[in-house]
Write an enzyme that holds these catalytic residues in place. Structure first.
Site, PDB file in Angstrom:
ATOM      1  CG  ASN A   1      -1.753   1.083   1.488  1.00 34.19           C
ATOM      2  OD1 ASN A   1      -1.799   2.069   0.480  1.00 34.19           O
ATOM      3  ND2 ASN A   1      -2.236   1.309   2.608  1.00 34.19           N
TER       4      ASN A   1
ATOM      5  CD  GLU B   1      -3.384  -2.326   7.330  1.00 32.29           C
ATOM      6  OE1 GLU B   1      -2.403  -2.681   6.769  1.00 32.29           O
ATOM      7  OE2 GLU B   1      -4.200  -1.440   6.942  1.00 32.29           O
TER       8      GLU B   1
ATOM      9  CD  GLU C   1      -2.902   5.590   6.664  1.00 35.39           C
ATOM     10  OE1 GLU C   1      -2.976   5.549   5.463  1.00 35.39           O
ATOM     11  OE2 GLU C   1      -2.027   4.990   7.274  1.00 35.39           O
TER      12      GLU C   1
ATOM     13  N   GLY D   1       2.550   2.408  10.770  1.00 38.31           N
ATOM     14  CA  GLY D   1       3.487   3.387  10.495  1.00 38.31           C
ATOM     15  C   GLY D   1       4.028   4.108  11.801  1.00 38.31           C
TER      16      GLY D   1
ATOM     17  CE  LYS E   1      -0.441   3.333   4.734  1.00 43.67           C
ATOM     18  NZ  LYS E   1      -0.162   3.253   6.191  1.00 43.67           N
TER      19      LYS E   1
ATOM     20  CG  HIS F   1      -5.816   1.917   5.136  1.00 42.45           C
ATOM     21  ND1 HIS F   1      -5.461   2.871   6.081  1.00 42.45           N
ATOM     22  CD2 HIS F   1      -4.676   1.072   5.152  1.00 42.45           C
ATOM     23  CE1 HIS F   1      -4.142   2.571   6.334  1.00 42.45           C
ATOM     24  NE2 HIS F   1      -4.021   1.495   5.812  1.00 42.45           N
TER      25      HIS F   1
ATOM     26  CB  SER G   1       5.319  -1.403  12.160  1.00 42.10           C
ATOM     27  OG  SER G   1       4.766  -0.240  12.109  1.00 42.10           O
TER      28      SER G   1
HETATM   29  P1  PGA Z   1       2.790   0.388   7.699  1.00 44.09           P
HETATM   30  O1  PGA Z   1       1.419   0.628   6.996  1.00 44.09           O
HETATM   31  O2  PGA Z   1       3.475  -0.971   6.919  1.00 44.09           O
HETATM   32  O3  PGA Z   1       3.557   1.637   7.330  1.00 44.09           O
HETATM   33  O4  PGA Z   1       2.525   0.189   9.153  1.00 44.09           O
HETATM   34  C1  PGA Z   1       0.401  -0.539   6.763  1.00 44.09           C
HETATM   35  C2  PGA Z   1      -0.636   0.035   5.971  1.00 44.09           C
HETATM   36  O5  PGA Z   1      -1.281   0.885   6.619  1.00 44.09           O
HETATM   37  O6  PGA Z   1      -1.396  -0.837   5.261  1.00 44.09           O
END
Ligand code: PGA
Length: 251
Positions: free
Chosen positions: A9, A168, A98, A174, A11, A96, A214
């Site tokens: 992803n 997640e 976000e 992140g 983003k 997601h 992460s």
């Molecule tokens: P990350 O994000 O691996 O940077 O923690 C995962 C995601 O949001 O899909």
């Protein structure tokens, strides 16, 4: 048999040129990826056509990061599932955290998005996961259960067969914090049990459930070794071909 998937992803990162370079590097080194691992990349919308070209002829699949909750029409700034399918997307990330947190996406909207994705032949990668305070309050099972029930339980068993789930934990996205193998496995098994009770053992057994938050080359192997973890949804570490490929080799 359920599929192993490692999905990147991206983003809102990379220019189109940088994205094409990243996709080309993945395509050039695709032979490093085990044959039974499905690699998916989810670049920003404006990259999709160029990235599709860069991964042509490889087994890397293309995903969008979102789609509209309407089929077409006067919805300025939105992108319809049919448009994504038309340019070669096979997957779409939906729900997601976000999108839920920053853009107010609700279960009701996600029901519409998933229906449209499925109608257009896209496989949704449906994201669930609890916030930090919910985990601290011991509510993580309830939160994930509600996210699954409200959005997926209206589907038929046949439709459910086209859904990929990504667990997640929001506190791990992140942040550098990763759910422990036990924490992740526990929720994955819980999700699979929810699916078994609603859709039957076969649908549950065949559903690919990814871990995200992460995930990186140093922890992917242990996470993917858990019986109910079928791969990863990778954010930060998917922006470097070397790391993303190393994660894909972690099976
Ligand atoms: P990350 O994000 O691996 O940077 O923690 C995962 C995601 O949001 O899909």
């Amino acid at each position: 048999m359920r599929r192993k998937i490692v999905a990147g992803n991206w983003k809102m990162n990379t220019t189109v040129a940088e994205g094409v370079a990243l996709a080309s590097e993945l395509a050039a080194n695709f032979n490093q990826v085990p044959a039974d691992v499905n690699l998916v990349v989810a670049p920003p919308f404006v990259h999709l056509t160029s990235v599709a070209e860069a991964i042509k002829g490889t087994k890397i699949a293309l995903s969008a990061q979102n789609c509209a909750d309407k089929a077409k029409g006067a919805y300025t700034g939105e992108v319809a599932a049919g448009m994504l399918a038309g340019i070669g997307c096979q997957f779409v990330i939906l729900g997601h955290s976000e999108r839920r947190q920053y853009y107010g996406e609700t279960s009701a909207t996600l029901v519409e998005k998933i229906a449209l994705a499925l109608e257009n032949g896209l496989q949704p990668i449906y994201c669930v996961g609890e916030m930090k305070d919910e985990r601290l309050a011991g509510k993580h099972f309830d939160v994930v259960k509600a996210q699954i029930e409200e959005v997926l339980f209206g589907l038929t068993a046949e439709q459910m067969g086209h859904i990929v789930i990504a667990y997640e934990p929001v506190w791990a996205i992140g942040t550098g914090l990763t759910a422990s193998n036990e924490q992740a496995q526990e929720i994955h098994a819980f999700i699979r049990k929810l699916l078994a009770d609603k859709f039957g053992a076969k649908v549950a057994e065949d559903c690919t459930i990814l871990y995200g938050g992460s995930c990186k080359p140093s922890n992917a192997k242990e996470l993917f070794a858990q019986p109910d973890i079928d791969g990863g949804l990778i954010g930060g570490a998917s922006l470097k071909a070397e790391d993303f490929l190393a994660i894909a080799q972690s099976y």
